[in-house]
Scaffold this motif. Sequence first.
Motif, PDB file in Angstrom:
ATOM      1  N   ASP A  42       0.976  -1.381   0.082  1.00 25.32           N
ATOM      2  CA  ASP A  42       0.258  -0.146   0.014  1.00 25.32           C
ATOM      3  C   ASP A  42       0.684   1.304   0.009  1.00 25.32           C
ATOM      4  O   ASP A  42       2.268   1.223   0.560  1.00 25.32           O
ATOM      5  CB  ASP A  42      -0.535  -0.027   1.107  1.00 25.32           C
ATOM      6  CG  ASP A  42       0.027  -0.357   2.431  1.00 25.32           C
ATOM      7  OD1 ASP A  42      -0.058   1.474   3.136  1.00 25.32           O
ATOM      8  OD2 ASP A  42       0.948  -1.387   2.585  1.00 25.32           O
ATOM      9  N   ASP A  56       2.404  18.223   7.624  1.00 26.70           N
ATOM     10  CA  ASP A  56       2.705  16.622   8.430  1.00 26.70           C
ATOM     11  C   ASP A  56       3.731  15.483   7.811  1.00 26.70           C
ATOM     12  O   ASP A  56       4.798  15.310   6.820  1.00 26.70           O
ATOM     13  CB  ASP A  56       1.745  15.410   8.327  1.00 26.70           C
ATOM     14  CG  ASP A  56       1.256  14.293   8.950  1.00 26.70           C
ATOM     15  OD1 ASP A  56      -0.205  14.118   9.368  1.00 26.70           O
ATOM     16  OD2 ASP A  56       2.216  13.956  10.494  1.00 26.70           O
TER      17      ASP A  56
ATOM     18  N   GLN B  33     -11.812   6.982   2.799  1.00 23.00           N
ATOM     19  CA  GLN B  33     -11.933   6.998   1.389  1.00 23.00           C
ATOM     20  C   GLN B  33     -11.233   5.728   1.055  1.00 23.00           C
ATOM     21  O   GLN B  33     -10.991   4.813   1.076  1.00 23.00           O
ATOM     22  CB  GLN B  33     -11.012   8.267   0.777  1.00 23.00           C
ATOM     23  CG  GLN B  33     -11.263  10.072   1.622  1.00 23.00           C
ATOM     24  CD  GLN B  33     -10.342  10.803   0.906  1.00 23.00           C
ATOM     25  OE1 GLN B  33      -8.830  10.712  -0.116  1.00 23.00           O
ATOM     26  NE2 GLN B  33      -9.866  11.896   1.607  1.00 23.00           N
ATOM     27  N   TYR B  35      -9.935   4.220  -2.485  1.00 23.94           N
ATOM     28  CA  TYR B  35      -9.236   4.330  -3.746  1.00 23.94           C
ATOM     29  C   TYR B  35      -9.285   3.126  -4.764  1.00 23.94           C
ATOM     30  O   TYR B  35      -9.316   1.831  -4.128  1.00 23.94           O
ATOM     31  CB  TYR B  35      -7.646   4.976  -3.057  1.00 23.94           C
ATOM     32  CG  TYR B  35      -7.490   5.766  -3.514  1.00 23.94           C
ATOM     33  CD1 TYR B  35      -7.939   6.745  -1.810  1.00 23.94           C
ATOM     34  CD2 TYR B  35      -7.228   7.126  -3.550  1.00 23.94           C
ATOM     35  CE1 TYR B  35      -8.387   8.051  -1.459  1.00 23.94           C
ATOM     36  CE2 TYR B  35      -7.866   8.422  -3.276  1.00 23.94           C
ATOM     37  CZ  TYR B  35      -7.746   9.202  -1.823  1.00 23.94           C
ATOM     38  OH  TYR B  35      -7.625  10.136  -1.767  1.00 23.94           O
ATOM     39  N   PHE B  88      -8.138  -0.090  -3.004  1.00 24.14           N
ATOM     40  CA  PHE B  88      -7.235   0.538  -1.202  1.00 24.14           C
ATOM     41  C   PHE B  88      -8.471   1.375   0.121  1.00 24.14           C
ATOM     42  O   PHE B  88      -9.269   2.188  -0.684  1.00 24.14           O
ATOM     43  CB  PHE B  88      -6.344   1.500  -0.938  1.00 24.14           C
ATOM     44  CG  PHE B  88      -5.045   0.790  -1.968  1.00 24.14           C
ATOM     45  CD1 PHE B  88      -4.738   0.690  -3.106  1.00 24.14           C
ATOM     46  CD2 PHE B  88      -4.205  -0.035  -1.206  1.00 24.14           C
ATOM     47  CE1 PHE B  88      -3.513   0.370  -3.837  1.00 24.14           C
ATOM     48  CE2 PHE B  88      -2.825  -1.217  -1.364  1.00 24.14           C
ATOM     49  CZ  PHE B  88      -3.029  -0.085  -2.770  1.00 24.14           C
ATOM     50  N   THR B  97      -4.076  13.841   6.420  1.00 24.16           N
ATOM     51  CA  THR B  97      -3.257  12.560   6.446  1.00 24.16           C
ATOM     52  C   THR B  97      -4.019  11.161   6.206  1.00 24.16           C
ATOM     53  O   THR B  97      -4.206  11.434   7.273  1.00 24.16           O
ATOM     54  CB  THR B  97      -1.691  12.762   7.368  1.00 24.16           C
ATOM     55  OG1 THR B  97      -1.704  13.515   7.496  1.00 24.16           O
ATOM     56  CG2 THR B  97      -1.398  11.462   7.275  1.00 24.16           C
ATOM     57  N   LEU B  98      -3.489  10.503   5.344  1.00 24.82           N
ATOM     58  CA  LEU B  98      -4.299   9.130   5.442  1.00 24.82           C
ATOM     59  C   LEU B  98      -3.784   7.859   5.835  1.00 24.82           C
ATOM     60  O   LEU B  98      -1.734   7.865   5.277  1.00 24.82           O
ATOM     61  CB  LEU B  98      -4.731   8.733   3.979  1.00 24.82           C
ATOM     62  CG  LEU B  98      -5.799  10.507   3.422  1.00 24.82           C
ATOM     63  CD1 LEU B  98      -6.280   9.704   1.780  1.00 24.82           C
ATOM     64  CD2 LEU B  98      -7.354   9.523   4.218  1.00 24.82           C
ATOM     65  N   PHE B 100      -3.351   3.703   4.367  1.00 17.00           N
ATOM     66  CA  PHE B 100      -3.781   3.133   3.332  1.00 17.00           C
ATOM     67  C   PHE B 100      -4.125   1.765   4.288  1.00 17.00           C
ATOM     68  O   PHE B 100      -3.461   1.714   5.287  1.00 17.00           O
ATOM     69  CB  PHE B 100      -3.330   3.331   2.841  1.00 17.00           C
ATOM     70  CG  PHE B 100      -3.309   3.884   1.417  1.00 17.00           C
ATOM     71  CD1 PHE B 100      -3.018   5.757   1.887  1.00 17.00           C
ATOM     72  CD2 PHE B 100      -4.505   3.843   0.832  1.00 17.00           C
ATOM     73  CE1 PHE B 100      -3.312   6.672   0.805  1.00 17.00           C
ATOM     74  CE2 PHE B 100      -4.548   5.429  -1.008  1.00 17.00           C
ATOM     75  CZ  PHE B 100      -4.316   6.709  -0.123  1.00 17.00           C
ATOM     76  N   GLY B 101      -4.955   0.690   3.673  1.00 20.37           N
ATOM     77  CA  GLY B 101      -5.326   0.049   4.020  1.00 20.37           C
ATOM     78  C   GLY B 101      -3.849  -1.187   3.527  1.00 20.37           C
ATOM     79  O   GLY B 101      -3.840  -0.151   2.364  1.00 20.37           O
ATOM     80  N   LYS B 102      -3.835  -2.412   3.356  1.00 17.55           N
ATOM     81  CA  LYS B 102      -3.163  -3.140   2.354  1.00 17.55           C
ATOM     82  C   LYS B 102      -3.407  -3.777   1.133  1.00 17.55           C
ATOM     83  O   LYS B 102      -2.438  -3.913   0.640  1.00 17.55           O
ATOM     84  CB  LYS B 102      -2.862  -4.906   3.310  1.00 17.55           C
ATOM     85  CG  LYS B 102      -1.843  -4.297   4.484  1.00 17.55           C
ATOM     86  CD  LYS B 102      -0.701  -3.675   4.274  1.00 17.55           C
ATOM     87  CE  LYS B 102       0.034  -3.541   5.386  1.00 17.55           C
ATOM     88  NZ  LYS B 102       1.390  -2.844   5.506  1.00 17.55           N
TER      89      LYS B 102
END
Lengths: 114, 110
Positions: A42, A56, B33, B35, B88, B97-98, B100-102
Amino acid sequence: AAGVIQSPRHLIKEKRETATLKCYPIPRHDTVYWYQQGPGQDPQFLISFYEKMQSDKGSIPDRFSAQQFSDYHSELNMSSLELGDSALYFCASSFLAGVPYEQYFGPGTRLTVT
Amino acid sequence: GQQVMQIPQYQHVQEGEDFTTYCNSSTTLSNIQWYKQRPGGHPVFLIQLVKSGEVKKQKRLTFQFGEAKKNSSLHITATQTTDVGTYFCAGSGGYSTLTFGKGTMLLVSP
């Protein structure tokens, strides 16, 4: 519609060399993000800038640095490259005042360290 | 730090079958979110969910945000070969800031 532009698209470097990746966000977007994506992984957040100020910080190695310039383009500088730095590097931009503030990703720079 | 888990890692379906991917966060999210990344491509934004219990639909895609704002799902009805890619989820506990999952890689056989 204009998209995020990244250059170069492909880069081959040797160990211990330096590399500079460039990102041109979508016009009027105020935030830029950098991600590193390994094969089958990811996107890992590295760093972000809002209105040219670092906003950040994620898992960015000390060997890497980044900045955003007055024209809003951003550069990721990578020094003392290691084999493990080989990955796809994405830049994304967003407009934080917008809803939703989705991130628009560029096509990425594929970095290969040999 | 915030962790976002996503299952399954991989799913192979026949065209016309349904598909679901699940996302769980270790902390309460302000928004989530989704994607989609096609092979060799870059992540493309699909949708954002911000409200507890929210459900949104985009044609054959249905997105849900859990009541506790710690989990989410994406369901695709009657998959097509064009649905192939990695999906994702990405959560934010703060402003932008995100994490993400795998990702879930979806393969669709015709």
